[in-house]
Every structure is written in structure tokens, then in C-alpha cells.
Scaffold this motif. Structure first.
Motif, PDB file in Angstrom:
ATOM      1  N   ASN A   1       0.831  -1.211   0.000  1.00  0.00           N
ATOM      2  CA  ASN A   1       0.000   0.000   0.000  1.00  0.00           C
ATOM      3  C   ASN A   1       0.864   1.258   0.000  1.00  0.00           C
ATOM      4  OD1 ASN A   1      -2.234  -1.631   0.052  1.00  0.00           O
ATOM      5  ND2 ASN A   1      -2.762  -1.210   2.177  1.00  0.00           N
ATOM      6  N   TYR A   2       1.969   1.226   0.752  1.00  0.00           N
ATOM      7  CA  TYR A   2       2.876   2.365   0.814  1.00  0.00           C
ATOM      8  C   TYR A   2       3.488   2.634  -0.561  1.00  0.00           C
ATOM      9  CZ  TYR A   2       6.860   5.263   2.098  1.00  0.00           C
ATOM     10  OH  TYR A   2       7.777   6.278   2.169  1.00  0.00           O
ATOM     11  N   ARG A   3       3.942   1.577  -1.196  1.00  0.00           N
ATOM     12  CA  ARG A   3       4.530   1.730  -2.528  1.00  0.00           C
ATOM     13  C   ARG A   3       3.502   2.238  -3.535  1.00  0.00           C
ATOM     14  NH1 ARG A   3       7.990  -3.862  -2.361  1.00  0.00           N
ATOM     15  NH2 ARG A   3       9.692  -3.056  -1.079  1.00  0.00           N
ATOM     16  N   ALA A   4       2.284   1.745  -3.457  1.00  0.00           N
ATOM     17  CA  ALA A   4       1.232   2.212  -4.361  1.00  0.00           C
ATOM     18  C   ALA A   4       0.914   3.681  -4.103  1.00  0.00           C
ATOM     19  CB  ALA A   4      -0.024   1.360  -4.188  1.00  0.00           C
ATOM     20  N   ALA A   5       0.937   4.097  -2.835  1.00  0.00           N
ATOM     21  CA  ALA A   5       0.653   5.492  -2.493  1.00  0.00           C
ATOM     22  C   ALA A   5       1.742   6.420  -3.025  1.00  0.00           C
ATOM     23  CB  ALA A   5       0.522   5.650  -0.982  1.00  0.00           C
ATOM     24  N   GLN A   6       2.974   5.928  -3.089  1.00  0.00           N
ATOM     25  CA  GLN A   6       4.059   6.744  -3.619  1.00  0.00           C
ATOM     26  C   GLN A   6       3.851   7.041  -5.099  1.00  0.00           C
ATOM     27  OE1 GLN A   6       6.517   8.169  -1.766  1.00  0.00           O
ATOM     28  NE2 GLN A   6       5.294   7.362  -0.088  1.00  0.00           N
ATOM     29  N   ARG A   7       3.204   6.119  -5.795  1.00  0.00           N
ATOM     30  CA  ARG A   7       2.961   6.295  -7.232  1.00  0.00           C
ATOM     31  C   ARG A   7       1.690   7.109  -7.503  1.00  0.00           C
ATOM     32  NH1 ARG A   7       4.416   0.714  -6.915  1.00  0.00           N
ATOM     33  NH2 ARG A   7       2.220   0.159  -6.987  1.00  0.00           N
ATOM     34  N   ARG A   8       0.842   7.251  -6.496  1.00  0.00           N
ATOM     35  CA  ARG A   8      -0.442   7.920  -6.649  1.00  0.00           C
ATOM     36  C   ARG A   8      -0.295   9.434  -6.507  1.00  0.00           C
ATOM     37  NH1 ARG A   8      -3.465   5.830  -2.258  1.00  0.00           N
ATOM     38  NH2 ARG A   8      -2.911   3.807  -3.077  1.00  0.00           N
ATOM     39  N   VAL A   9      -1.169  10.171  -7.158  1.00  0.00           N
ATOM     40  CA  VAL A   9      -1.210  11.624  -7.037  1.00  0.00           C
ATOM     41  C   VAL A   9      -1.690  11.960  -5.622  1.00  0.00           C
ATOM     42  CG1 VAL A   9      -2.299  13.710  -7.934  1.00  0.00           C
ATOM     43  CG2 VAL A   9      -1.722  11.837  -9.479  1.00  0.00           C
TER      44      VAL A   9
END
Length: 188
Positions: free
Chosen positions: A61-69
Motif C-alpha cells: 500500500n505504501y509503494r502504491a501510495a508513492q505512485r499515486r497523485v
């Protein structure tokens, strides 16, 4: 896995440092555990298995949040536009506020937040949840010696970070001033 739900929620709130996301993290972890139950080996430590799934879910989830606006909460927008009225009645508290009130004080939270993720996780699992070194090693997928080393270093950092707060609250005494060498008793 439901009996571990409260324990997982505490671990998730420590990992996220944001109480609102802890429940979602636990739900995601439980869903992943349910989906991958066929990979669980009977006779192994279910508790460590669930904590490992929780940790991996948090990392993903952390990694996905880094890619998210970056997302901005509507409350923040309303406050900037002048509509900062409290939508909740004064007599009721939201689940988030209740969870935040149950957390340790802000100085401890701030000190824990300064630790890197591995140190924060090992302190949480050892000192809050009471897991053994072997269980922590299994959850974190590291050797027991590494767990012991990380725990020692994390506790040392917390001691330094929280020393002033402990002295202010008189939980520990302030160190005495060193006496000059002349005032020491003579050796006989």
C-alpha cells in the motif's frame, strides 16, 4: 484469524501512524489471508503468518501510495475556503478521535515516528505486543540476532529522544553533577 483482529489493528495503527487507515489495512490483510489460506501450513505460527501478511500489505500500500497523485481531504479544502465548522455534534466522537485518544501521548508518538520502519516495527512487536524474539524474527523475516540488535538500537534511540520528557515528568532523576576528583575519598 478474527481473534487476532484487535492485535492486528494495534499493529496497523503503529505502522500507518494514521488511525484512519489502520482499519483499512487490517481489512486488506484479512482479505489477503483469506484468499491465500491454501498456502498456510498447519502447525506453523498463524499469528506470525498474519503479522507478515499485514506488514507486506502495508508495504504494498505504501509503494502504491508513492505512485499515486496526492489526495487532499475535503475538510482541509473547506477550512481553507472558510467553511471550517465542525460537522460532528459536540457530544459525539468519531471512531478516529476515539482511536487517537487511546494512543500513547504525543511525545512518545513523535519519538516512535522518528525511528526507521524496521526499528519502529521491532519495538512495537516486542514492547507493545509482547512477542518473543523468535516470533518477531519470523514476522519480519530476519534472523533472531538482527531482531535483538534492532531492538537494542531502537530502545537506545528512544531513551535519548524521550530522556528530557521523562525528566520533566519526573519519571527518572536528572543526572547528578560530577564531583571533582579532589572531593573523592582517598583510597586506603
Amino acid at each position: 484469524m478474527v481473534p487476532l483482529r484487535a492485535e492486528l489493528l494495534r499493529a496497523a495503527s503503529r505502522l500507518t501512524n494514521r488511525g484512519a487507515y489502520a482499519e483499512d489495512l487490517v481489512q486488506d490483510a484479512l482479505l489477503r489471508a483469506y484468499r491465500s489460506y491454501g498456502t498456510f501450513s498447519p502447525g506453523t505460527n498463524a499469528r506470525a503468518w498474519m503479522h507478515q501478511i499485514l506488514k507486506n500489505t502495508w508495504i504494498n500500500n505504501y509503494r502504491a501510495a508513492q505512485r499515486r497523485v496526492t489526495e487532499v481531504p475535503m475538510d482541509a479544502v473547506a477550512e481553507q475556503c472558510g467553511g471550517g465548522a465542525d460537522p460532528a455534534p459536540t457530544g459525539s466522537r468519531s471512531a478516529e478521535l476515539t482511536l487517537i485518544a487511546a494512543q500513547p501521548d504525543t511525545e512518545v508518538q513523535a519519538a516512535m515516528a522518528t525511528l526507521n520502519d524496521e526499528f519502529r516495527m521491532v519495538v512495537y512487536l516486542a514492547d507493545v505486543e509482547g512477542h518473543s524474539y523468535a516470533e518477531i524474527a519470523e514476522v519480519m523475516d530476519t534472523p533472531v540476532g538482527t531482531v535483538m540488535s534492532r531492538l537494542h538500537r531502537a530502545r537506545r534511540q528512544l531513551r535519548v529522544l524521550l530522556g528530557d520528557a521523562a525528566r520533566r515528568r519526573r519519571l527518572i532523576e536528572a543526572p547528578e553533577r560530577l564531583r571533582p576528583v579532589d572531593s573523592l575519598p582517598a583510597a586506603g
